[in-house]
Design an enzyme around this catalytic site. Structure first.
Site, PDB file in Angstrom:
ATOM      1  N   GLN A  93     -23.803  29.990  56.032  1.00 21.18           N
ATOM      2  CA  GLN A  93     -23.672  31.729  56.404  1.00 21.18           C
ATOM      3  C   GLN A  93     -25.289  32.457  56.013  1.00 21.18           C
ATOM      4  OE1 GLN A  93     -21.381  30.462  53.322  1.00 21.18           O
ATOM      5  NE2 GLN A  93     -19.664  30.360  55.696  1.00 21.18           N
ATOM      6  N   GLY A 133     -19.881  27.691  61.075  1.00 18.76           N
ATOM      7  CA  GLY A 133     -20.273  26.952  62.001  1.00 18.76           C
ATOM      8  C   GLY A 133     -21.833  27.095  62.741  1.00 18.76           C
ATOM      9  N   HIS A 134     -21.924  25.893  62.815  1.00 17.96           N
ATOM     10  CA  HIS A 134     -23.348  25.220  63.156  1.00 17.96           C
ATOM     11  C   HIS A 134     -23.866  24.516  64.768  1.00 17.96           C
ATOM     12  CE1 HIS A 134     -24.527  25.629  58.216  1.00 17.96           C
ATOM     13  NE2 HIS A 134     -23.798  26.764  58.694  1.00 17.96           N
ATOM     14  N   ASP A 167     -25.487  32.346  61.372  1.00 17.67           N
ATOM     15  CA  ASP A 167     -25.380  32.103  62.039  1.00 17.67           C
ATOM     16  C   ASP A 167     -27.085  32.608  62.513  1.00 17.67           C
ATOM     17  OD1 ASP A 167     -23.146  32.130  62.402  1.00 17.67           O
ATOM     18  OD2 ASP A 167     -22.307  33.599  63.166  1.00 17.67           O
ATOM     19  N   LYS A 195     -28.993  27.989  61.747  1.00 15.30           N
ATOM     20  CA  LYS A 195     -29.280  27.205  60.626  1.00 15.30           C
ATOM     21  C   LYS A 195     -29.184  25.923  61.157  1.00 15.30           C
ATOM     22  CE  LYS A 195     -26.581  29.338  58.061  1.00 15.30           C
ATOM     23  NZ  LYS A 195     -25.911  30.802  59.221  1.00 15.30           N
TER      24      LYS A 195
HETATM   25  P1  GDP Z   1     -25.797  29.220  61.961  1.00 10.74           P
HETATM   26  O1  GDP Z   1     -24.854  28.896  61.601  1.00 10.74           O
HETATM   27  O2  GDP Z   1     -26.796  29.727  61.342  1.00 10.74           O
HETATM   28  O3  GDP Z   1     -26.068  27.040  62.602  1.00 10.74           O
HETATM   29  O4  GDP Z   1     -25.610  29.539  64.300  1.00 10.74           O
HETATM   30  P2  GDP Z   1     -24.779  28.842  64.883  1.00 10.74           P
HETATM   31  O5  GDP Z   1     -24.871  27.924  65.710  1.00 10.74           O
HETATM   32  O6  GDP Z   1     -23.148  30.377  64.246  1.00 10.74           O
HETATM   33  O7  GDP Z   1     -25.591  30.313  66.048  1.00 10.74           O
HETATM   34  C1  GDP Z   1     -26.582  30.109  66.179  1.00 10.74           C
HETATM   35  C2  GDP Z   1     -26.650  29.973  68.143  1.00 10.74           C
HETATM   36  O8  GDP Z   1     -27.861  30.223  68.350  1.00 10.74           O
HETATM   37  C3  GDP Z   1     -26.266  29.088  68.684  1.00 10.74           C
HETATM   38  O9  GDP Z   1     -24.752  28.923  69.706  1.00 10.74           O
HETATM   39  C4  GDP Z   1     -27.557  27.805  68.557  1.00 10.74           C
HETATM   40  O10 GDP Z   1     -27.271  26.696  69.802  1.00 10.74           O
HETATM   41  C5  GDP Z   1     -28.450  29.240  69.382  1.00 10.74           C
HETATM   42  N1  GDP Z   1     -29.500  28.678  69.455  1.00 10.74           N
HETATM   43  C6  GDP Z   1     -30.399  28.427  67.923  1.00 10.74           C
HETATM   44  N2  GDP Z   1     -31.613  29.091  67.809  1.00 10.74           N
HETATM   45  C7  GDP Z   1     -31.304  29.078  69.396  1.00 10.74           C
HETATM   46  C8  GDP Z   1     -32.950  29.460  70.125  1.00 10.74           C
HETATM   47  O11 GDP Z   1     -34.310  29.714  70.345  1.00 10.74           O
HETATM   48  N3  GDP Z   1     -32.500  30.584  71.179  1.00 10.74           N
HETATM   49  C9  GDP Z   1     -31.010  29.909  72.143  1.00 10.74           C
HETATM   50  N4  GDP Z   1     -31.111  30.980  73.058  1.00 10.74           N
HETATM   51  N5  GDP Z   1     -30.453  30.116  71.643  1.00 10.74           N
HETATM   52  C10 GDP Z   1     -30.969  29.127  70.137  1.00 10.74           C
HETATM   53  P1  IMO Z   2     -22.621  30.320  59.326  1.00 12.80           P
HETATM   54  O1  IMO Z   2     -23.029  29.301  58.055  1.00 12.80           O
HETATM   55  C1  IMO Z   2     -21.597  34.454  60.306  1.00 12.80           C
HETATM   56  C2  IMO Z   2     -19.292  36.525  57.783  1.00 12.80           C
HETATM   57  C3  IMO Z   2     -17.329  36.515  57.773  1.00 12.80           C
HETATM   58  C4  IMO Z   2     -17.326  37.952  57.297  1.00 12.80           C
HETATM   59  C5  IMO Z   2     -17.313  37.499  55.712  1.00 12.80           C
HETATM   60  C6  IMO Z   2     -16.583  36.801  54.788  1.00 12.80           C
HETATM   61  O2  IMO Z   2     -21.473  29.984  60.571  1.00 12.80           O
HETATM   62  O3  IMO Z   2     -23.928  31.109  59.909  1.00 12.80           O
HETATM   63  P2  IMO Z   2     -15.233  34.447  54.914  1.00 12.80           P
HETATM   64  O4  IMO Z   2     -14.501  34.004  55.685  1.00 12.80           O
HETATM   65  O5  IMO Z   2     -16.400  34.396  54.482  1.00 12.80           O
HETATM   66  O6  IMO Z   2     -14.646  35.595  53.481  1.00 12.80           O
HETATM   67  O7  IMO Z   2     -15.785  35.757  55.176  1.00 12.80           O
HETATM   68  O8  IMO Z   2     -19.008  36.102  56.061  1.00 12.80           O
HETATM   69  N1  IMO Z   2     -19.082  34.802  58.067  1.00 12.80           N
HETATM   70  C7  IMO Z   2     -20.023  34.248  58.423  1.00 12.80           C
HETATM   71  N2  IMO Z   2     -20.713  35.280  59.590  1.00 12.80           N
HETATM   72  N3  IMO Z   2     -22.206  33.165  59.397  1.00 12.80           N
HETATM   73  C8  IMO Z   2     -20.942  32.471  58.919  1.00 12.80           C
HETATM   74  O9  IMO Z   2     -21.538  30.983  58.662  1.00 12.80           O
HETATM   75  C9  IMO Z   2     -20.140  33.359  58.776  1.00 12.80           C
HETATM   76  N4  IMO Z   2     -18.996  32.690  56.723  1.00 12.80           N
HETATM   77  C10 IMO Z   2     -18.562  33.697  56.671  1.00 12.80           C
HETATM   78  O10 IMO Z   2     -17.258  37.187  59.431  1.00 12.80           O
HETATM   79  O11 IMO Z   2     -18.105  39.265  57.362  1.00 12.80           O
HETATM   80 MG    MG Z   3     -23.071  30.311  62.699  1.00 12.46          MG
END
Ligand code: GDP
Ligand code: IMO
Ligand code: MG
Length: 422
Positions: free
Chosen positions: A223, A40-41, A13, A16
């Site tokens: 991840q 979840g991206h 998270d 990415k």
């Molecule tokens: P990922 O799994 O690495 O793609 O990240 P996620 O989407 O799960 O979580 C990142 C969160 O941060 C999301 O809600 C994005 O919309 C948000 N985000 C990414 N870059 C920024 C930033 O620079 N500022 C803010 N406020 N939100 C950001």
């Molecule tokens: P993105 O790509 C954050 C975490 C889960 C748990 C561990 C194992 O959005 O960054 P799993 O379901 O993979 O067996 O869970 O890994 N986890 C993540 N945490 N971002 C993710 O993906 C994750 N995918 C799995 O919360 O701790």
């Molecule tokens: Mg994510």
């Protein structure tokens, strides 16, 4: 021509999806090579939010091709749902998506086993996303998995499913679950096969042909480094190689065709799920949650938050060979008068510069902090480096230097336009 592997340098998270969306502007192909719909991206374009789980974030840019590689585990029902949702949002999903015939399937018994194992662990649970990721990769490693190539051949799929379900139903029963109906899974999955068949191909050949034509490829890690099966905080990890090497094995593109590794990290640290988190901090967790931030994009769970952990990111630079950094969510720290950065771990009387591999030792580590002055200025509208407050620039420079890689992108908001390139 540059083929770039993008990895999460923390616990997932990191943002990415947002950075991939930004970089896809200049790439031709975006590849997912590991993980499944546990990812979840989030991408926000013109105020509209998209959350991608299995499909690479590049799908939102017209003219780009997205590849789901052999190393991904595919929940076919979830993938069809994602395609349908994107289409209903007006996003084209057709020839711009290809799916590896070697990718393993997540089948309905996998999430059930995942859930039951978590239940049995009680307080020691991993905190998985319950998407069946561990059991699906387990079947792959045990050489009993079903693959996308099986799914699109109904007779083969049915025969393999029947044999597999016999064992899986015994396992489910032992774990306290009801057995699953063969006829229902067969019907549901063969229906997905009809939707997915046009996308299925040998993606290794596809990618090598693209490389020969000089196409530029982005590898979208899922991840993060410390959720890596080998290099993360085992057993509090996911079941794939989330580090740079996973992009090669999970796509069939060899290491010498990769040009660059970009690490994405937040300007602070988050973790969702259980497991050690040395720089976790209640104050920063409450502040970020109070701002409505840091709730998971896949499960909606509140993320645990803490100060930037440079011990961890330095290790991530080593394991992944990170050349360049994207630092996101700088704006999350805008209100703070002072900031802390974890620069070492203390284990008893010892000072550590790398995280210990032993879980018990890691759980005992205390953070050693260095303090930085805050900027207490809203950074969300900054468009270029010089727009950022002096203390914010100093902070970004310091965490990049501590991580040991060159700062390339700073992100000050979730939108595409809130991206500063250095
Ligand atoms: P990922 O799994 O690495 O793609 O990240 P996620 O989407 O799960 O979580 C990142 C969160 O941060 C999301 O809600 C994005 O919309 C948000 N985000 C990414 N870059 C920024 C930033 O620079 N500022 C803010 N406020 N939100 C950001
Ligand atoms: P993105 O790509 C954050 C975490 C889960 C748990 C561990 C194992 O959005 O960054 P799993 O379901 O993979 O067996 O869970 O890994 N986890 C993540 N945490 N971002 C993710 O993906 C994750 N995918 C799995 O919360 O701790
Ligand atoms: Mg994510």
């Amino acid at each position: 021509m540059a083929n770039t592997i993008l990895v999460g340098a923390q616990w997932g998270d990191e943002g990415k999806g947002k950075i991939i969306d930004f970089l896809t502007g200049k790439a031709d192909i975006v590849v997912r090579s590991q993980g499944g719909n546990n990812a979840g991206h989030t991408v926000i374009i013109g105020g509209k939010k998209y959350v991608l789980h299995l499909i690479p974030s590049g799908i939102l840019r017209p003219g780009k091709t997205c590849v789901i590689g052999n190393g991904v585990v595919v929940d076919a029902v979830s993938l069809v749902g994602e395609i349908t949702k994107l289409r209903s949002d007006g996003i084209k999903v057709g020839k711009n998506l290809v799916l590896s015939d070697c990718a393993h399937l997540v089948l309905p018994y996998h999430p059930l086993i995942d859930g039951q194992r978590e239940k049995a662990k009680g307080k020691k649970k991993i905190g998985t996303t319950k998407r069946g990721i561990g059991p699906a990769y387990g079947d792959k490693v045990e050489r009993v998995g079903l693959r996308v190539g099986d799914l699109v051949q109904p007779a083969i799929f049915s025969a393999k499913l029947k044999a597999r379900l016999k064992e899986m139903n015994a396992v489910l029963k032992a774990l306290g679950e009801k057995p699953l109906s063969f006829a229902k899974i067969e019907a549901d999955y063969l229906a997905t096969a009809d939707v997915l068949r046009p996308f299925v191909t040998n993606t290794v050949v596809y990618l090598h042909e693209a490389i020969a034509k000089g196409k530029e490829i982005l590898f979208e890690g899922a991840q993060g480094t410390f959720l890596d099966l080998d290099h993360g905080t085992y057993p509090y990890v996911t079941s794939s190689n989330t580090t740079a090497g996973g992009a090669c094995t999970g796509s069939g593109v060899p290491p010498h065709r990769m040009d660059k590794v970009m690490g994405v990290m937040k300007a602070y640290t988050t973790r969702v799920g259980e497991g050690p988190f040395t720089s976790e901090d209640k104050g920063i967790t409450d502040m970020l949650h109070g701002m409505g931030r840091e709730f998971g994009s896949t499960t909606g769970r509140a993320r645990r938050c803490g100060w930037f952990d440079a011990v961890a990111t330095r290790y991530a630079t080593m394991v992944n060979g990170i050349d360049e950094l994207s630092i996101t969510n700088l704006d999350g720290l805008d209100n703070l008068p002072t900031l802390k950065v974890c620069v070492a771990y203390k284990l008893g009387k010892k000072k550590l510069n790398v995280p210990p591999n032993d879980l018990l030792q890691l759980q005992k580590c205390e953070p050693v902090y260095r303090t930085f002055p805050g900027w207490q200025t809203n950074t969300e509208a900054a468009k270029k480096w010089s727009d950022l407050p002096k203390n914010a620039r100093a902070y970004l420079e310091a965490i990049s230097a501590l991580t040991g890689a060159k700062l390339k992108i700073a992100s000050v908001g979730p939108g595409r336009e809130q991206t500063i390139v250095l």
